[in-house]
Design an enzyme around this catalytic site. Structure first.
Site, PDB file in Angstrom:
ATOM      1  N   CYS A   1      -0.494   4.723  -1.364  1.00  0.00           N
ATOM      2  CA  CYS A   1       0.327   5.912  -1.115  1.00  0.00           C
ATOM      3  C   CYS A   1       0.356   6.856  -2.310  1.00  0.00           C
ATOM      4  O   CYS A   1       0.558   8.062  -2.151  1.00  0.00           O
ATOM      5  CB  CYS A   1       1.749   5.506  -0.731  1.00  0.00           C
ATOM      6  SG  CYS A   1       2.622   4.562  -1.984  1.00  0.00           S
TER       7      CYS A   1
ATOM      8  N   GLU B   1       9.955   5.524   2.481  1.00  0.00           N
ATOM      9  CA  GLU B   1       8.866   5.926   1.593  1.00  0.00           C
ATOM     10  C   GLU B   1       7.686   6.270   2.489  1.00  0.00           C
ATOM     11  O   GLU B   1       7.076   5.393   3.091  1.00  0.00           O
ATOM     12  CB  GLU B   1       8.524   4.786   0.618  1.00  0.00           C
ATOM     13  CG  GLU B   1       7.636   5.223  -0.540  1.00  0.00           C
ATOM     14  CD  GLU B   1       6.166   4.879  -0.362  1.00  0.00           C
ATOM     15  OE1 GLU B   1       5.624   5.149   0.734  1.00  0.00           O
ATOM     16  OE2 GLU B   1       5.576   4.366  -1.301  1.00  0.00           O
TER      17      GLU B   1
END
Length: 473
Positions: free
Chosen positions: A279, A245
């Site tokens: 994020c 990720e």
């Protein structure tokens, strides 16, 4: 107090000294010896050996141990939240959310592992009974980001333990303390040796050793795209699986048919959560020209109500950036944007009422365009960049004009617009009219934002390998 957790025991590191700084006070919280490459090898070997027994336990046997760990962690909540605040500068609310996600992940995967089903595949001539079974993949090596230390542990530890895998967790050297404390908790309940290993140290001593080893079957990361590329390169000593990720540059589209005040409030809330060090934070806000000024007015009002502070400071809503280096980068992004024609609507500087801590005022920039770094790069800080658009076709092109594709946001009450934008935006997630993330919803990106998923059954599947058994009948 802070030791490496290797093969069931907390031990002193014999690597380089790690210093942890409180970003709200700029004071050193503690320093300790990190793990060495030799200790990292020991952890890898311990995880490999433990896999042979842990993977053979029944789901119920594994869940008994996971539940013991979960209960003991809950008993340590106050200690862990306080440590987390000291190493990250989070508000109490954000720190408690971080801790709560660790607990939730352990609970969720305990149950989700009970629903990992095999299947049968028909044989065209009826000569074989073909059975597909799922087996634990092996040793999992997890590199964790600093922004949500415990949530990130939960995303990796939950599926590792529930699937029957063993693991090595490497927290960021910037925020390793709460994660290392988990090792102390695991030791206190005599968690089976080698199943969980937690080591912190310099990347050159720890990460390179993990990645170069042939022991890990899956290497997983929450971090930057640059780090992801380095991990893949270092890991080429053997065939491994990856779940990465990585970075994001999330677009948010606010059309003329959106509830403008509501959209502004939700985007401001998400943008300045954890000082923008998230994020999935909206990076580029595209607003239809007919409602552009109205959106900016509301966004400015909401941003200026954000109260700075850490821990339980009165009214604290947003903490500091993690490092002075990060704040300096934010100021550089703002300067670059202004030099290229952007306007600072609010913020854009250090707060006058905080002489200590790496604080930056919540910042809104308008007239942002692709010539600015703040448009092209992942911001990872409290800067909201706003640009205008006129047509759906135009904003789709702008939204997709990035190498990243982690997440995105659409605000509109027009179903046709919503469907067109949702299908056209190239991202792993599209949230419509409200940011929404949950443990049972898959999270992961496309393009340079990574491969694989965190959360949900789709993440758990990555911790298994498929085996076919064909029986002659």
């Amino acid at each position: 107090m802070y030791k490496q957790y290797i093969n069931g025991s907390c031990i002193e590191g014999d690597g380089s000294i790690i210093k942890v700084v409180n970003p709200a006070t700029e004071e050193i919280v503690t320093e300790f010896k990190g793990a060495s490459s030799v200790q990292t090898e020991t952890a890898l070997t311990a995880a490999y050996k433990a896999f042979k027994t842990w993977s053979k336990l029944s789901i119920n046997e594994r869940n008994t141990w996971i539940e013991k760990l979960r209960i003991k962690l809950l008993e340590e909540k106050n200690n862990m939240v306080n440590i987390l605040i000291s190493e990250t500068g989070k508000t109490t609310e954000d720190a408690e959310y971080d801790f709560g996600m660790l607990i939730l992940c352990l609970s969720y995967y305990q149950e989700e592992a009970k629903r990992v089903y095999g299947e049968t595949i028909p044989d065209y001539d009826d000569n074989f009974k073909n059975i597909i079974v799922k087996k634990p993949r092996g040793v999992i090596a997890a590199h964790l980001a600093w922004n949500f230390p415990l949530l990130n542990v939960g995303y990796k530890l939950g599926p590792s333990l529930a699937s029957g895998c063993t693991c090595i967790l490497k927290p960021s050297k910037e925020t390793p303390l709460t994660t290392l404390y988990i090792g102390k908790v695991a030791e206190s309940i005599d968690f089976p040796e080698g199943v969980i290993n937690i080591i912190s140290g310099l990347s050159s001593e720890v990460a390179a050793t993990i990645n170069g080893s042939k022991i890990p079957s899956l290497i997983t990361l929450i971090g930057s795209t640059e780090t992801g590329l380095k991990i893949v390169e270092q890991s080429s000593t053997s065939i491994k699986h990856f779940s990465l990720e990585l970075g994001g540059n999330a677009p948010a589209v606010v059309t003329e048919h959106a509830k403008i005040e509501d959209a502004a409030k939700k985007l401001v809330d998400l943008k300045f959560t954890n000082a923008g060090q998230v994020c999935v934070s909206p990076n580029r806000i595209f607003v239809h020209s007919s409602v552009y000024d109205t959106f900016i007015k509301y966004a400015k009002e909401f941003a200026e109500k954000v109260v700075l502070g850490a821990g339980s400071d009165e009214g604290a809503m947003m903490g500091p950036l993690l490092t002075d280096r990060a704040r300096t980068r934010m100021l550089g992004l703002i300067e670059d944007a202004v030099n290229h024609g952007a306007k600072v609507i609010t913020g854009g500087k250090k707060p006058e009422d905080h002489d200590k801590g790496y604080y930056l005022l919540p910042t809104i920039l308008t007239d942002v365009d692709k010539d600015m770094k703040v448009y092209r790069e992942e911001i990872f800080g409290p800067i909201m960049g706003i640009a205008k658009f006129d047509t759906i076709e135009e904003v789709i092109e702008k939204a997709n004009d990035t190498e990243y594709g982690l997440t995105s946001y659409v605000f509109s009450e027009n179903l046709s617009e919503v469907m067109k934008l949702s299908e056209a935006i190239d991202a792993g997630t599209v949230c419509v009219n409200e940011p929404y993330y949950a443990i049972n919803q898959p999270h992961g990106g496309v393009k340079q934002s990574g491969i694989g998923k965190d959360c949900s059954k789709y993440s758990l599947e990555e911790y298994f390998t498929l085996k076919r058994i064909s029986l002659r009948v």
